[in-house]
Design a protein around this motif. Structure first.
Motif, mmCIF file in Angstrom:
data_model
loop_
_atom_site.group_PDB
_atom_site.id
_atom_site.type_symbol
_atom_site.label_atom_id
_atom_site.label_comp_id
_atom_site.label_asym_id
_atom_site.label_seq_id
_atom_site.Cartn_x
_atom_site.Cartn_y
_atom_site.Cartn_z
ATOM 1 N N GLY A 93 0.856 -1.085 -0.005
ATOM 2 C CA GLY A 93 0.054 -0.154 0.091
ATOM 3 C C GLY A 93 0.838 1.313 -0.045
ATOM 4 O O GLY A 93 0.445 2.461 -0.227
ATOM 5 N N GLU A 94 2.238 0.965 0.082
ATOM 6 C CA GLU A 94 3.184 2.223 0.280
ATOM 7 C C GLU A 94 4.073 2.396 -0.953
ATOM 8 O O GLU A 94 3.813 3.146 -1.864
ATOM 9 C CB GLU A 94 4.025 2.315 1.449
ATOM 10 C CG GLU A 94 5.024 3.455 1.378
ATOM 11 C CD GLU A 94 5.593 3.157 2.688
ATOM 12 O OE1 GLU A 94 6.388 4.348 3.234
ATOM 13 O OE2 GLU A 94 5.841 1.984 3.443
ATOM 14 N N ALA A 95 4.743 1.233 -1.383
ATOM 15 C CA ALA A 95 5.751 1.218 -2.411
ATOM 16 C C ALA A 95 6.374 -0.319 -2.284
ATOM 17 O O ALA A 95 6.678 -0.820 -1.482
ATOM 18 C CB ALA A 95 6.802 2.259 -2.388
ATOM 19 N N GLY A 147 -4.582 -4.967 3.448
ATOM 20 C CA GLY A 147 -4.745 -4.104 4.343
ATOM 21 C C GLY A 147 -4.220 -2.762 4.066
ATOM 22 O O GLY A 147 -3.961 -2.427 2.995
ATOM 23 N N LEU A 148 -5.172 -1.776 4.789
ATOM 24 C CA LEU A 148 -4.876 -0.277 4.528
ATOM 25 C C LEU A 148 -3.912 0.455 5.083
ATOM 26 O O LEU A 148 -3.590 0.284 6.285
ATOM 27 C CB LEU A 148 -6.258 0.388 4.951
ATOM 28 C CG LEU A 148 -6.737 1.638 4.667
ATOM 29 C CD1 LEU A 148 -6.505 2.033 3.185
ATOM 30 C CD2 LEU A 148 -7.775 2.427 5.387
ATOM 31 N N HIS A 149 -3.033 1.006 4.247
ATOM 32 C CA HIS A 149 -1.870 1.720 4.540
ATOM 33 C C HIS A 149 -2.287 2.984 5.199
ATOM 34 O O HIS A 149 -3.054 3.880 4.758
ATOM 35 C CB HIS A 149 -0.747 1.946 3.771
ATOM 36 C CG HIS A 149 0.286 2.506 4.007
ATOM 37 N ND1 HIS A 149 0.716 3.839 4.663
ATOM 38 C CD2 HIS A 149 1.730 1.745 4.019
ATOM 39 C CE1 HIS A 149 1.991 3.890 4.634
ATOM 40 N NE2 HIS A 149 2.843 2.587 4.599
ATOM 41 N N GLU A 174 -6.706 1.808 -4.793
ATOM 42 C CA GLU A 174 -7.370 2.715 -4.300
ATOM 43 C C GLU A 174 -8.591 2.342 -3.336
ATOM 44 O O GLU A 174 -8.724 3.022 -2.267
ATOM 45 C CB GLU A 174 -7.715 3.635 -5.400
ATOM 46 C CG GLU A 174 -6.943 4.245 -6.225
ATOM 47 C CD GLU A 174 -7.531 5.335 -7.169
ATOM 48 O OE1 GLU A 174 -8.769 5.333 -7.321
ATOM 49 O OE2 GLU A 174 -6.739 5.980 -8.039
ATOM 50 N N MET A 175 -9.005 1.224 -3.614
ATOM 51 C CA MET A 175 -10.225 0.464 -2.954
ATOM 52 C C MET A 175 -9.863 -0.890 -2.453
ATOM 53 O O MET A 175 -8.977 -1.457 -2.898
ATOM 54 C CB MET A 175 -11.280 0.768 -3.559
ATOM 55 C CG MET A 175 -11.880 1.999 -4.321
ATOM 56 S SD MET A 175 -13.350 2.023 -4.908
ATOM 57 C CE MET A 175 -14.592 1.495 -3.765
ATOM 58 N N ALA A 176 -10.437 -1.104 -1.509
ATOM 59 C CA ALA A 176 -10.168 -2.532 -0.926
ATOM 60 C C ALA A 176 -10.327 -3.606 -1.835
ATOM 61 O O ALA A 176 -11.530 -3.579 -2.590
ATOM 62 C CB ALA A 176 -11.046 -2.890 0.297
#
Length: 278
Positions: A93-95, A147-149, A174-176
């Motif tokens: 979710g980051e890189a 998981g959401l960052h 962008e979305m789950a």
């Protein structure tokens, strides 16, 4: 969600976590009425190193999305060169990306680090060490996927390996993701049997010291090399009362890769203010 947890347990959870249930937490970023993305995400970190010093899941953490070509090449080499089951791949979710290895039977941390070090030496030498890390190592837990960052607001997710290039410019979703589809994707992956793992280590044709020095000379280990002989140089046993005593044993084991011993020493520093571990 239950299907996803079942697949994560099957592939990556330590034996003592197999019977535990993990709850979800509502995410207000998901719009009401969105049937394609559940309003829940996993909220637990996955512990990769057991109290007995054994692991049954290993992760290669690629911290740059631009390294996708190397990730894809390794994904193919694992199957073609080493004849191992395909590993799962997740986008961060980051890189970057993570490559997930599942084991049928748990093995000592030292053997896992030896294997990952050998992979890096043979296939990933062009990636700077600070852009590639092993789990477990100094860290023994990893955030579950999906998981959401908390900073980027983007989702990690397991992905189809043929679509990894889509995430080079912008990582994460962008979305789950649909949790049932994530479970279906994981259902297609298999764990590595012990004999297959030991045969792959032999085919890598690299000693622990060569792995630490970044060398991979051509050696003549036959594919049928005796797994018991191979294990004898790295198996520290499993009679450890806690992770600290195990890490001390790793640090003091001369047959292991220097990089693995250094990582163990780093992990021990907070517990030995005088800088000495006996």
């Amino acid at each position: 969600m239950n299907k996803l947890i079942t697949e994560l347990q099957r592939l990556y959870f330590l034996p003592d976590l197999q019977s535990k249930e993990f709850s979800g937490v509502e995410d207000d970023r998901l719009p009401d009425g969105d049937s394609t993305a559940p309003r829940h995400q996993l909220v637990t970190d996955l512990r990769l190193l057991g109290d007995d010093g054994l692991v049954r899941a290993m992760v290669l953490d690629f911290r740059r999305a631009s390294d996708w070509p190397a990730v894809a090449a390794l994904f193919q080499a694992l199957q073609d060169d080493l004849e191992l089951p395909a590993p799962a791949i997740s986008v961060s979710g980051e890189a970057g990306f993570k490559m997930w290895f599942s084991l049928v039977d748990s093995l000592p941390l030292a053997e896992a680090l030896h294997f990952l070090t050998a992979l890096r030496s043979k296939y990933l030498a062009a990636i700077p060490e600070h852009q590639l890390s092993f789990l477990p190592s100094t860290e023994v837990e990893i955030s579950t996927v999906p998981g959401l960052h908390p900073v980027t607001g983007r989702w990690s997710a397991f992905i189809d390996p043929t679509m990894g290039s889509m995430f080079i410019d912008e990582s994460g979703l962008e979305m789950a993701p649909n949790m049932d589809r994530q479970a279906e994707m994981l259902a297609g992956f298999k764990s590595i049997a012990s004999d297959d793992f030991q045969r792959a280590v032999a085919r890598l044709s690299i000693s622990p010291l060569d792995a630490a020095m970044g060398n991979h000379p051509e050696q003549d280990f036959p594919p049928s090399a005796d797994p018991a002989v191979l294990r004898s140089t790295t198996n520290l046993g499993n009679k450890y009362k806690d992770p600290i005593s195990f890490l001390v044993a790793v640090m003091n084991q001369p047959s292991l890769a220097i990089s693995a011993r250094i990582e163990a020493a780093k992990a021990l520093l907070p517990y030995f203010p005088q800088g000495q571990a006996e």
